[in-house]
Design a protein around this motif. Sequence first.
Motif, mmCIF file in Angstrom:
data_model
loop_
_atom_site.group_PDB
_atom_site.id
_atom_site.type_symbol
_atom_site.label_atom_id
_atom_site.label_comp_id
_atom_site.label_asym_id
_atom_site.label_seq_id
_atom_site.Cartn_x
_atom_site.Cartn_y
_atom_site.Cartn_z
ATOM 1 N N LEU A 3 46.256 26.372 48.740
ATOM 2 C CA LEU A 3 45.680 25.978 47.469
ATOM 3 C C LEU A 3 46.314 26.819 46.366
ATOM 4 N N ARG A 4 46.788 26.159 45.305
ATOM 5 C CA ARG A 4 47.502 26.856 44.243
ATOM 6 C C ARG A 4 46.618 26.975 43.001
ATOM 7 N N PHE A 5 46.768 28.102 42.276
ATOM 8 C CA PHE A 5 45.932 28.367 41.119
ATOM 9 C C PHE A 5 46.541 29.513 40.312
ATOM 10 N N ASN A 6 46.039 29.701 39.100
ATOM 11 C CA ASN A 6 46.417 30.832 38.263
ATOM 12 C C ASN A 6 45.199 31.730 38.028
ATOM 13 N N ILE A 7 45.440 32.995 37.872
ATOM 14 C CA ILE A 7 44.393 33.940 37.481
ATOM 15 C C ILE A 7 44.712 34.393 36.066
ATOM 16 N N SER A 8 43.945 33.902 35.103
ATOM 17 C CA SER A 8 44.244 34.211 33.703
ATOM 18 C C SER A 8 43.569 35.497 33.240
ATOM 19 N N LYS A 9 42.545 35.938 33.967
ATOM 20 C CA LYS A 9 41.895 37.202 33.610
ATOM 21 C C LYS A 9 41.269 37.821 34.836
ATOM 22 N N CYS A 10 41.410 39.137 34.965
ATOM 23 C CA CYS A 10 40.830 39.878 36.086
ATOM 24 C C CYS A 10 40.125 41.108 35.532
ATOM 25 N N VAL A 11 38.846 41.245 35.848
ATOM 26 C CA VAL A 11 38.047 42.399 35.429
ATOM 27 C C VAL A 11 37.459 43.032 36.680
ATOM 28 N N ALA A 12 37.583 44.340 36.823
ATOM 29 C CA ALA A 12 37.068 45.013 38.017
ATOM 30 C C ALA A 12 36.342 46.292 37.632
ATOM 31 N N TRP A 13 35.392 46.687 38.480
ATOM 32 C CA TRP A 13 34.582 47.887 38.240
ATOM 33 C C TRP A 13 34.291 48.540 39.584
ATOM 34 N N ALA A 14 34.539 49.823 39.686
ATOM 35 C CA ALA A 14 34.268 50.577 40.908
ATOM 36 C C ALA A 14 34.023 52.031 40.521
ATOM 37 N N PRO A 15 33.533 52.859 41.427
ATOM 38 C CA PRO A 15 33.276 54.262 41.077
ATOM 39 C C PRO A 15 34.539 54.987 40.604
ATOM 40 N N GLY A 16 34.561 55.371 39.329
ATOM 41 C CA GLY A 16 35.713 56.059 38.760
ATOM 42 C C GLY A 16 36.808 55.154 38.262
ATOM 43 N N LEU A 17 36.675 53.848 38.474
ATOM 44 C CA LEU A 17 37.692 52.879 38.052
ATOM 45 C C LEU A 17 37.019 51.807 37.197
ATOM 46 N N GLU A 18 37.041 52.007 35.891
ATOM 47 C CA GLU A 18 36.279 51.130 35.009
ATOM 48 C C GLU A 18 37.136 50.360 34.013
ATOM 49 N N SER A 19 38.344 50.821 33.760
ATOM 50 C CA SER A 19 39.219 50.164 32.796
ATOM 51 C C SER A 19 40.470 49.644 33.501
ATOM 52 N N GLU A 20 41.208 48.805 32.789
ATOM 53 C CA GLU A 20 42.466 48.305 33.345
ATOM 54 C C GLU A 20 43.436 49.450 33.624
ATOM 55 N N GLN A 21 43.447 50.455 32.727
ATOM 56 C CA GLN A 21 44.317 51.611 32.927
ATOM 57 C C GLN A 21 43.906 52.402 34.166
ATOM 58 N N ASP A 22 42.603 52.560 34.399
ATOM 59 C CA ASP A 22 42.122 53.246 35.602
ATOM 60 C C ASP A 22 42.648 52.561 36.857
ATOM 61 N N TRP A 23 42.563 51.245 36.876
ATOM 62 C CA TRP A 23 42.987 50.493 38.058
ATOM 63 C C TRP A 23 44.494 50.590 38.268
ATOM 64 N N ARG A 24 45.247 50.594 37.192
ATOM 65 C CA ARG A 24 46.705 50.711 37.339
ATOM 66 C C ARG A 24 47.079 52.088 37.879
ATOM 67 N N LEU A 25 46.387 53.120 37.424
ATOM 68 C CA LEU A 25 46.634 54.462 37.945
ATOM 69 C C LEU A 25 46.235 54.555 39.416
ATOM 70 N N TRP A 26 45.145 53.891 39.784
ATOM 71 C CA TRP A 26 44.716 53.855 41.188
ATOM 72 C C TRP A 26 45.769 53.168 42.054
ATOM 73 N N GLN A 27 46.299 52.041 41.571
ATOM 74 C CA GLN A 27 47.299 51.306 42.344
ATOM 75 C C GLN A 27 48.560 52.135 42.541
ATOM 76 N N GLN A 28 48.863 52.990 41.580
ATOM 77 C CA GLN A 28 50.043 53.849 41.655
ATOM 78 C C GLN A 28 49.768 55.149 42.420
ATOM 79 N N GLY A 29 48.546 55.316 42.903
ATOM 80 C CA GLY A 29 48.195 56.509 43.659
ATOM 81 C C GLY A 29 47.896 57.724 42.811
ATOM 82 N N GLU A 30 47.668 57.524 41.500
ATOM 83 C CA GLU A 30 47.439 58.638 40.594
ATOM 84 C C GLU A 30 45.961 58.819 40.238
ATOM 85 N N LYS A 31 45.114 57.959 40.758
ATOM 86 C CA LYS A 31 43.677 58.059 40.499
ATOM 87 C C LYS A 31 42.946 57.533 41.729
#
Length: 243
Positions: A3-31
Motif C-alpha cells: 500500500l502506497r502513501f505519503n506522510i505529510s506531517k509527523c509529530v512524536a513525543w517521548a520522555p526527553g524527546l519532545e521537539s523535532e530537533q530532539d528526535w533528530r539528535l536521538w536518531q543521530q545518537g546524540e540524545k
Amino acid sequence: MSLRFNISKCVAWAPGLESEQDWRLWQQGEKALTDELTLPQLTTIPAMQRRRLSPFAKVALHCALEASAEHQANIPCVFSSRHGDLHRTTKLIENIALSKDLSPTQFGLSVHNAAAGLFSIFTGNRAPLSAISGGQSSFMQGLLDSVAKLQVNNLSRILYVYCDLNVPECYRSYVVDDTSIGIGLLIEVSKDEKNAYSLAYNAVEDTLNSDCQALDFMGFILSKENQLLAKIHQQIWQLRRGS
C-alpha cells in the motif's frame, strides 16, 4: 501487495524527546530517552477539561492535534494502542478488588476509544474514527488500518495516532518492549512516487521479536534508509521509502 502513501506531517513525543530537533539528535545518537515523561501543555484545551486528562490522554491528544493541524475538524482518524490507558484501568480494577464504588467518569475515560472520542469532542470532528489494538504489532496494525482506509474509501488524507505509556508496576514483568511514546501522522494519498512510502506484510512460520515498533519507525523516518523491517512473532512488516 503493498500500500502506497505519503506522510505529510509527523509529530512524536517521548520522555526527553519532545521537539523535532530532539528526535533528530536521538536518531543521530546524540540524545537519549530519559526516565521521566514531561507532559504536553495542551493550551488549546480549556483548563477545566484539561485537568481530567490522564498522562496517556494528554500525549495522545497532543500528537493528534499537532499532526492534524488545520484539518482537525473534519479528518477521518485511526487511534492505536497496545495497552490503552492502562494506568486508569488498573485503578478501576483495584477499586473493584477493594469493593469500592467506581466513578462513571473514570470508567468512561478508561475505554480504548476514549482518546479518539476526546479528540472528536474537542475539535468538533464528526468524521469516521476507530480505535484498535494489535498486541506487539499495534503500531504497524494501526498504520495498515489507516492506509487501507485511505485507499478503500478514496480519502485525500487520514490522521493516524499511536500512543502507549510505560505499564503500571504490577504488569512490568510481563512486558518486554515497555516504552512511553506517542506519534501522530498526517497521511495523504501518494502523489510523488519517488518520495512515497509503501507498506507490506508477510506471514512466516516464526521470527524473532524486534524492539518497539514505534521507536523503530521514528528511527527509520528520520534516517536516509529506504527500508524498515519490523519482525514480531509470525509477522514481518516491510515499510519502504521511494520507488
